[in-house]
Design a protein around this motif. Structure first.
Motif, PDB file in Angstrom:
ATOM      1  N   SER A 269     -21.094   6.482  28.379  1.00 21.92           N
ATOM      2  CA  SER A 269     -20.495   7.776  27.299  1.00 21.92           C
ATOM      3  C   SER A 269     -19.170   7.166  27.398  1.00 21.92           C
ATOM      4  O   SER A 269     -18.429   7.120  25.830  1.00 21.92           O
ATOM      5  CB  SER A 269     -20.400   8.972  27.352  1.00 21.92           C
ATOM      6  N   SER A 270     -18.477   6.060  28.012  1.00 24.61           N
ATOM      7  CA  SER A 270     -16.935   5.814  28.070  1.00 24.61           C
ATOM      8  C   SER A 270     -16.929   4.370  26.764  1.00 24.61           C
ATOM      9  O   SER A 270     -15.647   4.064  26.450  1.00 24.61           O
ATOM     10  CB  SER A 270     -16.193   6.069  29.270  1.00 24.61           C
ATOM     11  N   ALA A 271     -18.338   4.088  26.937  1.00 27.35           N
ATOM     12  CA  ALA A 271     -18.205   2.692  26.202  1.00 27.35           C
ATOM     13  C   ALA A 271     -17.736   2.664  24.526  1.00 27.35           C
ATOM     14  O   ALA A 271     -18.358   4.321  24.121  1.00 27.35           O
ATOM     15  CB  ALA A 271     -19.598   1.985  26.590  1.00 27.35           C
ATOM     16  N   PRO A 272     -16.754   2.291  24.208  1.00 27.13           N
ATOM     17  CA  PRO A 272     -16.518   2.324  22.715  1.00 27.13           C
ATOM     18  C   PRO A 272     -17.919   2.175  21.765  1.00 27.13           C
ATOM     19  O   PRO A 272     -19.073   1.969  22.061  1.00 27.13           O
ATOM     20  CB  PRO A 272     -15.789   1.656  22.865  1.00 27.13           C
ATOM     21  N   ASP A 273     -17.684   2.965  20.562  1.00 23.40           N
ATOM     22  CA  ASP A 273     -18.894   2.831  19.981  1.00 23.40           C
ATOM     23  C   ASP A 273     -18.422   1.908  18.637  1.00 23.40           C
ATOM     24  O   ASP A 273     -17.589   1.828  17.772  1.00 23.40           O
ATOM     25  CB  ASP A 273     -18.654   4.071  18.864  1.00 23.40           C
ATOM     26  N   VAL A 274     -19.793   0.476  18.604  1.00 25.97           N
ATOM     27  CA  VAL A 274     -18.674  -0.570  17.564  1.00 25.97           C
ATOM     28  C   VAL A 274     -20.109  -0.406  16.512  1.00 25.97           C
ATOM     29  O   VAL A 274     -19.551  -1.420  15.601  1.00 25.97           O
ATOM     30  CB  VAL A 274     -18.326  -1.461  18.499  1.00 25.97           C
ATOM     31  N   SER A 275     -20.286   0.629  16.685  1.00 20.04           N
ATOM     32  CA  SER A 275     -21.904   0.747  14.902  1.00 20.04           C
ATOM     33  C   SER A 275     -21.245   0.177  13.945  1.00 20.04           C
ATOM     34  O   SER A 275     -21.929  -0.330  13.379  1.00 20.04           O
ATOM     35  CB  SER A 275     -22.734   1.393  15.668  1.00 20.04           C
ATOM     36  N   LYS A 276     -19.863   0.745  13.511  1.00 18.34           N
ATOM     37  CA  LYS A 276     -19.290   1.033  12.561  1.00 18.34           C
ATOM     38  C   LYS A 276     -18.738   0.033  12.168  1.00 18.34           C
ATOM     39  O   LYS A 276     -17.752  -0.128  11.290  1.00 18.34           O
ATOM     40  CB  LYS A 276     -19.022   2.085  12.212  1.00 18.34           C
ATOM     41  N   LEU A 277     -17.899  -0.822  13.400  1.00 19.01           N
ATOM     42  CA  LEU A 277     -17.430  -2.058  12.787  1.00 19.01           C
ATOM     43  C   LEU A 277     -17.992  -2.710  11.784  1.00 19.01           C
ATOM     44  O   LEU A 277     -19.305  -3.005  11.407  1.00 19.01           O
ATOM     45  CB  LEU A 277     -17.071  -2.530  14.040  1.00 19.01           C
ATOM     46  N   ALA A 278     -16.744  -3.345  10.593  1.00 17.48           N
ATOM     47  CA  ALA A 278     -17.002  -4.269  10.164  1.00 17.48           C
ATOM     48  C   ALA A 278     -17.271  -5.637  10.804  1.00 17.48           C
ATOM     49  O   ALA A 278     -17.209  -5.944  11.710  1.00 17.48           O
ATOM     50  CB  ALA A 278     -15.203  -4.377   9.068  1.00 17.48           C
TER      51      ALA A 278
END
Length: 178
Positions: free
Chosen positions: A98-107
């Protein structure tokens, strides 16, 4: 003179005997299997994070997020049973993930990064690898450090208690290391 020599010998034995008797008694206990057993501590994520911050010159949130990214990759690439075994051996993995960054919405990136993003759309395996790379970048870490994180995690798990977790980790990271 003989009395003085005898008295010095007796007194020195008197003062040194408890120490000698203690180590002598301990060696007999150990030989018979009655000595104190030193039990190795079970692996835990807090110690693993601490080892990474000390050895790789990263801060705690970078260590947690980087390990979280790697363990999330593992979770997606092993069976539920294998991941459950890993979680049982190394409690706290869920918090790391859960501490891993969410990169699903990165351009999508440009240049080579953009090509990787396009290729990742076609392959789940490439997408997972690309996500770990992006997560490391989002943490301010060079993606080249992924291998260092994995190596240090394996080193940490190189104990009798950590062997099962190390085996699952090693089996699942083949594509990420390649």
């Amino acid at each position: 003179m003989k009395k003085l020599t005898a008295m010095v010998v007796v007194l020195s034995l008197g003062f040194s005997q408890p120490l000698y008797a203690q180590s002598w008694l301990d060696s007999i206990k150990n030989a018979l299997g009655f000595g104190e057993e030193t039990e190795q501590a079970m692996p835990n994520v807090n110690d693993m994070v601490g080892m990474l911050t000390d050895s790789l010159d990263v801060n705690q949130s970078q260590a947690e997020g980087g390990l979280g990214s790697i363990f999330n990759y593992v979770k997606e690439n092993v069976s539920a049973d294998q991941f459950s075994q890993l979680s049982d051996t190394l409690p706290g993995i869920g918090e790391l993930i859960s501490s891993a960054p969410d990169v699903s919405k990165l351009a999508e990136g440009e240049g080579l990064s953009g090509l990787m993003d396009k290729a990742a759309e076609m392959s789940g395996s490439l997408k997972a690898i690309n996500d770990v790379k992006k997560q490391f970048e989002a943490l301010g870490l060079d993606p080249a450090m992924i291998g260092q994180f994995i190596q240090k995690a394996k080193e940490y798990l190189d104990t009798e208690q950590g062997q099962q977790a190390k085996q699952v980790l090693t089996q699942s990271l083949g594509k990420l290391m390649g």
